[in-house]
Enzyme design. Structure first.
Site, PDB file in Angstrom:
ATOM      1  N   ALA A   1       0.863  -1.197   0.000  1.00 39.36           N
ATOM      2  CA  ALA A   1       0.000   0.000   0.000  1.00 39.36           C
ATOM      3  C   ALA A   1       0.890   1.233   0.000  1.00 39.36           C
ATOM      4  O   ALA A   1       0.713   2.157   0.781  1.00 39.36           O
ATOM      5  CB  ALA A   1      -0.935  -0.021   1.204  1.00 39.36           C
ATOM      6  N   GLY A   2       1.904   1.223  -0.898  1.00 41.41           N
ATOM      7  CA  GLY A   2       2.759   2.397  -1.087  1.00 41.41           C
ATOM      8  C   GLY A   2       2.160   3.256  -2.189  1.00 41.41           C
ATOM      9  O   GLY A   2       0.980   3.140  -2.531  1.00 41.41           O
TER      10      GLY A   2
ATOM     11  N   ALA B   1       3.390  -4.434  -6.058  1.00 46.36           N
ATOM     12  CA  ALA B   1       3.899  -3.047  -6.017  1.00 46.36           C
ATOM     13  C   ALA B   1       4.676  -2.851  -4.723  1.00 46.36           C
ATOM     14  O   ALA B   1       4.261  -2.131  -3.821  1.00 46.36           O
ATOM     15  CB  ALA B   1       2.736  -2.060  -6.110  1.00 46.36           C
TER      16      ALA B   1
ATOM     17  N   GLY C   1       7.945  -1.835  -4.387  1.00 45.77           N
ATOM     18  CA  GLY C   1       9.123  -0.980  -4.471  1.00 45.77           C
ATOM     19  C   GLY C   1       9.816  -1.113  -5.820  1.00 45.77           C
ATOM     20  O   GLY C   1       9.400  -1.925  -6.667  1.00 45.77           O
TER      21      GLY C   1
ATOM     22  N   HIS D   1      -8.999  34.954  -4.505  1.00 49.68           N
ATOM     23  CA  HIS D   1     -10.223  34.393  -3.917  1.00 49.68           C
ATOM     24  C   HIS D   1     -11.274  34.251  -5.011  1.00 49.68           C
ATOM     25  O   HIS D   1     -11.442  35.177  -5.811  1.00 49.68           O
ATOM     26  CB  HIS D   1     -10.756  35.322  -2.827  1.00 49.68           C
ATOM     27  CG  HIS D   1     -12.080  34.872  -2.281  1.00 49.68           C
ATOM     28  ND1 HIS D   1     -12.193  33.809  -1.394  1.00 49.68           N
ATOM     29  CD2 HIS D   1     -13.341  35.295  -2.534  1.00 49.68           C
ATOM     30  CE1 HIS D   1     -13.470  33.627  -1.111  1.00 49.68           C
ATOM     31  NE2 HIS D   1     -14.197  34.510  -1.795  1.00 49.68           N
TER      32      HIS D   1
END
Ligand code: NAD
Length: 478
Positions: free
Chosen positions: A189-190, A276, A278, A451
């Site tokens: 979960a990177g 996944a 690394g 704004h």
């Protein structure tokens, strides 16, 4: 006889092509060597980022985000979407077209700057000679006064889940699915796991992420990670922490993933699995043993703070050297090296490398986290602005998230800015510029922001450092 150049760059990814273009702009005779070819054997420039990384993933992230918004948010705005449907083949054609245009664009830029492009695999020999082998096995040599190695990185494979590029894929395979899987497992979960998991989840897959670490996104600021986990779960991503994948089996019914968590051995069956976990520097076979360039046991080329290797006149940049594996970090290193070769003295400021995770909402940060500063015993003041209080965020139905400014308690200098929300990948540049110029939170507070914009959230967070944000109910002073 070797062809002779002032500068030879190995790799035409972001780090390499930036180095080559800047070297040529500065009047140096430059060659750029890359082995990447498409299915028809045509040379393709741009490396991982353009071909199978940043760009195609953003194309899929943007398309899937639009689809998911149309499905679940448009009716609230009065836009009716009966008959909404997804054409995966067209989505992929769109992505491929973007990639083609950009890779051709890089070829055009190199050509117009006078950079010679050579297609083949280069290996560095002693004496600053590059041996280049083309697809037909023909070998030629290139000699250069200065060599810049920019070989990039590749996804890490794990023995527990051997890729068959059909049911078990890496990030490259996950960008090319021709249909939405019913169930999708993601190991890690990177950054990549979250981005690709989000794409297929938005398109209808039931996505489960298995993450070995007990904590979620430990490199981000803790307040941001907590907020992100909450929002991702709400979107339907199932994130199992403390789940270390140890094996897998390809079966008729799908991929069976075996993992260990606090309760023992667990099993999960999914239609497809993305690994996944690394990326690793792509330096295998790049450097002859007697070339004088030291490579460490993780495959990273050893360099000093200005990217010189242990061999004079040989430099290395990007994913193959220490530091973040981020395209923009490699680009700046490539430009720095080219300018130093030409006699300049620029440096990369590694303190202000921006990080972005392109989920929705996006996560972005620059500088230190609150935990890092606390560990370093630096006293800080913190200002937080929730985007739910932003008029522009409300108007565009994008109120999830927050912006946080961390300043030194003694000097008020901005030490870190952390954001989660829509368009944070764009807004983080404002914080990078502020930190690059050594701004204080007060400087940011005294700056006029248009704004209504989401960027006003950064203004308000900076004002909140001293308790002066206008749109937050601070405690009444006496
Ligand atoms: P990562 O390091 O961000 O995440 C990999 C995760 O896999 C880690 O959290 C790790 O604990 C987990 N893991 C490892 N082995 C495991 C196992 N057996 N079981 C379960 N979990 C396991 O790596 P990544 O997401 O693959 O990305 C690679 C690199 O590419 C990173 O350096 C990243 O910064 C870079 N990248 C950046 C971007 C971006 O900037 N948006 C996008 C893509 C990639």
């Amino acid at each position: 006889m070797s062809k002779q150049f002032d500068v030879a760059v190995v790799g035409a990814g972001p780090a390499g092509y930036h180095a080559a273009i800047r070297a040529a702009q500065l009047g140096l005779k430059t060659v750029c060597i890359d082995r990447w070819v498409d299915a028809s054997g045509q040379a393709v420039l741009g490396g991982t980022c353009l071909n199978v990384g940043c760009i195609p993933s953003k194309a899929l992230l943007d398309t899937s985000h639009k689809f998911s918004q149309a499905q679940s948010e448009f009716e609230d705005l009065g836009i009716m979407t009966q008959g909404l449907a997804l054409d995966v083949a067209q989505m992929q054609r769109h992505k491929d077209l973007i990639v083609q245009n950009l890779t051709k664009g890089v070829a055009g830029l190199l050509k117009s700057n006078g950079v010679e492009v050579v297609t083949g695999t280069a290996t560095l020999q002693a004496g600053k000679i590059l041996k280049v082998t083309d697809a037909a096995g023909e070998v030629s040599t290139i000699a250069a006064a200065h060599i810049i190695l920019a070989p990039g990185s590749n996804p890490v494979d794990i023995p527990a889940c051997v890729r068959d590029d059909e049911m078990i894929v890496d990030s490259t395979g996950a960008l090319a699915f021709d249909a939405v899987p019913k169930t999708l497992g993601v190991i890690g979960a990177g950054v990549i796991g979250l981005e690709l998991g989000s794409v297929w989840s938005r398109l209808g897959a039931k996505v489960v992420l298995l993450e070995a670490m007990p904590s979620f996104l430990p490199t981000a600021d803790e307040q941001i990670s907590k907020e992100a986990l909450k929002l991702y779960k709400k979107q339907g991503l199932e994130i199992r922490l403390g789940a270390k994948v140890t094996g897998s089996k390809i079966k008729k019914s799908g991929v069976e993933v075996i993992y260990e968590d606090g309760d023992g051995t667990q099993k999960l069956t999914v239609d497809r699995l993305i690994v996944a976990v690394g990326r690793r520097a792509e330096t295998k076979g790049l450097i002859a043993l007697d070339a004088g360039v030291v490579v460490d046991d993780r495959g990273l080329i050893e360099v000093n703070e200005v990217c010189e290797t242990t061999c004079a006149g040989v430099y290395a940049v990007g994913d193959a050297v220490r530091g973040a594996m981020l395209a923009h970090k490699g680009m700046e290193e490539g430009v720095m090296v080219a300018e130093r070769i030409a006699g300049g003295k620029p440096q990369v400021n590694y303190e202000t490398v921006p990080w972005v995770i392109y989920t929705h909402p996006e996560i972005a940060w620059v500088g230190a986290t609150e935990a890092e500063l606390s560990a370093a015993e630096t006293a800080v003041k913190v200002g937080v602005f929730p985007l739910a209080a932003s008029g522009r965020a409300m108007a565009s139905n994008e109120t999830a998230g927050l912006i946080k400014v961390i300043a030194d308690a003694a000097t008020d200098r901005v030490l870190g800015v952390h954001m989660i929300g829509a368009h944070c990948s764009e807004m983080i540049a404002e914080a990078v510029i502020a930190m690059e110029f050594g701004a204080s939170a007060e400087d940011l507070g005294l700056t006029m922001f248009a704004h209504p914009t989401l960027s006003e959230g950064l203004h308000e967070a900076a004002l909140a450092v001293s308790g002066h944000a206008i749109h937050i109910a601070h405690r009444k002073r006496r």
